[in-house]
Structures are given as structure tokens and as C-alpha cells.
Design an enzyme around this catalytic site. Structure first.
Site, short mmCIF file in Angstrom:
data_model
loop_
_atom_site.label_atom_id
_atom_site.label_comp_id
_atom_site.label_asym_id
_atom_site.label_seq_id
_atom_site.Cartn_x
_atom_site.Cartn_y
_atom_site.Cartn_z
N LYS A 12 -8.68 -4.14 -7.85
CA LYS A 12 -7.52 -4.45 -8.69
C LYS A 12 -6.22 -4.12 -7.95
CE LYS A 12 -7.87 0.10 -10.79
NZ LYS A 12 -8.33 0.87 -11.97
N TYR A 229 22.75 8.68 2.76
CA TYR A 229 23.38 8.58 1.44
C TYR A 229 23.44 9.95 0.76
CZ TYR A 229 23.00 3.48 1.58
OH TYR A 229 23.13 2.17 1.91
C1 LIG Z 1 -9.25 1.71 -11.45
C2 LIG Z 1 -10.52 2.04 -12.16
C3 LIG Z 1 -11.56 2.69 -11.49
C4 LIG Z 1 -11.43 3.24 -10.10
O1 LIG Z 1 -10.74 4.48 -10.15
P1 LIG Z 1 -10.52 5.35 -8.81
O2 LIG Z 1 -9.92 6.61 -9.32
O3 LIG Z 1 -9.57 4.59 -7.96
O4 LIG Z 1 -11.86 5.50 -8.19
C5 LIG Z 1 -12.76 2.86 -12.17
N1 LIG Z 1 -12.90 2.44 -13.44
C6 LIG Z 1 -11.91 1.83 -14.12
C7 LIG Z 1 -12.13 1.40 -15.52
C8 LIG Z 1 -10.69 1.61 -13.51
O5 LIG Z 1 -9.70 1.02 -14.19
#
Ligand SMILES: *Cc1c(COP(=O)(O)O)cnc(C)c1O
Length: 333
Positions: A12, A229
Site C-alpha cells: 500500500k 531560515y
Molecule cells: C499496513 C498494514 C499492515 C502492515 O503493517 P506494518 O506495521 O507495516 O507491518 C498489516 N495489516 C494491515 C491491516 C495494515 O493496514
């Protein structure tokens, strides 16, 4: 780490900023890919990725449901509106469904009584049906919540004889009993730490990404003068300040504090002064060998993103996800 579980590799948010399509191609051993929304799943298919894909926030309209059915995406059902949508919308193909259970995080998930009713409604429509939940604090080994969440999920899954999934990266490394039928690693695939008070290398994880930029100017700054800055940093001695061509416009965190490490020629030098859109400044006073054109590593194998994140009051996940389109991506494989 999980020899008895299938692996849903989380890609994702553009594979945590690493590039969803190249990452999906690199992770050829994954059993399936996990994304948050239908558009991400469609992008995988459009690029020719034909592995199973799970949409972890599920579908929100009949059109999304049809798209999911057509392309064979597994959908997560986490609230009553989605139960109703699936129960009342005919699809040409049967669906792979994960019922998401509320077990303690209070973000997404059906309460157990609603989930019981959903099993009855959805089982007839499902090609496969599973139960899942998500840990709120599996990255804190002493915290009893993850164990409680796991027990709540297992009670439900066993009661309905459903396959089950719970573990994110933190669950994978801290709670082996949570591996179950399917694990859902995200951050660990990219080589940053899942937490648990340990660095990535202590889990044998290697950063997938190295972020670099070049030294584009070097200036002498007299003692007492400020840099950048708001003059956030004042030279307490006659200083030699390097300017590096990367800033928050590339995704380098603007909140990085004075002292955030940057690696140049194998040495760590401190960030000094505010991060600009296109540049950062570092103190090279004790590193006379550094010259214009040298490569600076902002994070990577020799400088974990987790450390930079700590200096910017955030987590590696956010550093990765916030890289912008100005950054050029080169893939080694
Ligand atoms: C993003 C996500 C994961 C992975 O989590 P990590 O902490 O990056 O391993 C697993 N399960 C769900 C439902 C997620 O949204």
C-alpha cells in the site's frame, strides 16, 4: 520467520514510498499483495500483476464491489455498511472475504456480535471467508493488549472454523503465536524496524532504500552568524557549512532537528539549521575532506531511516511514504 503462514506482502501507499510496481515485481515469492484501496489494487492489475490482491479497507460502492469481483480482489469487510453492501449486491464472481474483527484497536472492525451475523450473511456469497484483526501495540513487547486481541480473534475464528490473520511486522517479530494462516508484513519488507525497542539489524533486516543527494555548495560561516531560515542554528566557532541538494520538497522531513545525522564519505555529520524546500545544511567543520559533488546519504544501509525519523519526531514509515515525485528512483534489480 513464518514458515507455516502464507505471506500477504503489504505494498500500500506506493509500497511505503518504494514504488508499488517494482516492489511487487521484486517480491515474487509473496503469496499475495495487500493494499488499502481498490484504486491501488487496480493499478497492480493494470501493470500485469496477477497474484492475489487484498483490499484492506474494503469496498465502498457497488462499482468498487464489482471491480473487486471482476479482478478477483479479496475484500476486507470491517463495518456494517460493507456487510449490507455485499449481502445486497449480486456479483458475477464469488468473493474472497476477510471479516475484520474489532478486538481492541477501535479503528476498523466489526464487534463480535455483528461479526457473527455477518458470517451468516456472507458465507453463502463467499468463495473464501476468513477472520482478521489488526494489532494496536504489538511493537511494545510488554503490552498485554496484543495477546488479548489475538485471543479475541481466535475465539471468533475457531467458533466459525475460519482461517485467521493478525500479524503485521511487529506481530511477526514479537508474537509468534499470532502468525496463524496469513501474515501481513509491511515495514519489515523495506528493512526498517517494526519497533519492539530494537533496531532493524537486530531482526536481520536490511534497508531496501538508500536516499542520496549531492553536496552543492560549501561556505565558511564566521562564529556568531546564523545559518538558513530563521537562523535556527548559530555558529559557535568559525564553521564550514555544506549545502546538500535535498529538502522537504523531496520528502526530507522539515522537522529534522539540529544534529540529525547525514552520512558523507563514511562519516556522520550533523544537520544544522532549518530544512528548506530544496536544501539542507550540515556542519563540515571537522570534515575538511568533504568537497562539492560528494554524495550524501540521508538514510540507507549505513544510516537507518529509523534514526533519522527519531530526530524528526516521526517513524520510518512516514519518511518513506513522503518521498515526492522529484526524487529519482533507481532500482538495483
Ligand atoms: C499496513 C498494514 C499492515 C502492515 O503493517 P506494518 O506495521 O507495516 O507491518 C498489516 N495489516 C494491515 C491491516 C495494515 O493496514
Amino acid at each position: 520467520m513464518c514458515p507455516h503462514s502464507r505471506v500477504l506482502a503489504m505494498v500500500k501507499s506506493n509500497a511505503y514510498g518504494h514504488g508499488m510496481l517494482p516492489v511487487a515485481k521484486a517480491l515474487g515469492d509473496a503469496d499475495a499483495f495487500g493494499v488499502a484501496v481498490v484504486d491501488e489494487a487496480l493499478a497492480l492489475r493494470a501493470a500485469g500483476v496477477m497474484k492475489p490482491v487484498a483490499v484492506l479497507e474494503g469496498v465502498f460502492s457497488a462499482a468498487e464491489l464489482q471491480a473487486a469481483a471482476e479482478h478477483g480482489f479479496a475484500v476486507v469487510v470491517h463495518q456494517q455498511e460493507q456487510v449490507d453492501l455485499l449481502a445486497h449486491t449480486a456479483t458475477r464472481q464469488p468473493l474472497d472475504i476477510w471479516l475484520k474483527l474489532e478486538t481492541g484497536m477501535h479503528r476498523l472492525g466489526l464487534t463480535p456480535d455483528r461479526a457473527d451475523a455477518a458470517v451468516a450473511l456472507l458465507r453463502p456469497r463467499a468463495r473464501t471467508l476468513g477472520a482478521m484483526t489488526h494489532f494496536a501495540s504489538a511493537d511494545e513487547p510488554g503490552n498485554p493488549l496484543a495477546q488479548q486481541q489475538l485471543e479475541r480473534l481466535l475465539r471468533f475464528a475457531r467458533g466459525h472454523r475460519l482461517p485467521a490473520s493478525a500479524a503485521n511486522s511487529a506481530g511477526i517479530v514479537t508474537l509468534p503465536t499470532s502468525h496463524l494462516d496469513l501474515v501481513r508484513p509491511g515495514i519489515m519488507l523495506y528493512g526498517a524496524t517494526p519497533g519492539a525497542g530494537k533496531a532493524a539489524f537486530e531482526f536481520d533486516l536490511v534497508p531496501a532504500m538508500t536516499l542520496t543527494a549531492r553536496v552543492i555548495a560549501i561556505n565558511d560561516v564566521p562564529a556568531g552568524d546564523g545559518v538558513g531560515y530563521g537562523q535556527r542554528w548559530l555558529a559557535t566557532r568559525n564553521s564550514r557549512i555544506g549545502v546538500i541538494g535535498i529538502g522537504y520538497g523531496d520528502g526530507y522531513p522539515r522537522h529534522a532537528a539540529n544534529g540529525t545525522p547525514v552520512r558523507i564519505r563514511g562519516q556522520l555529520v550533523p544537520l544544522v539549521g532549518r530544512v528548506s524546500m530544496d536544501m539542507i545544511t550540515v556542519d563540515l567543520t571537522t570534515h575538511p575532506d568533504v568537497s562539492i559533488g560528494d554524495e550524501a546519504v540521508l538514510w540507507g544501509e549505513e544510516l537507518p531511516a529509523d534514526i533519522v525519523a527519531r530526530h524528526a519526531d516521526t517513524i520510518s514509515y512516514e519518511l518513506f511514504c513522503r518521498l515526492t515525485s522529484r526524487v529519482r528512483f533507481d532500482y538495483a534489480h
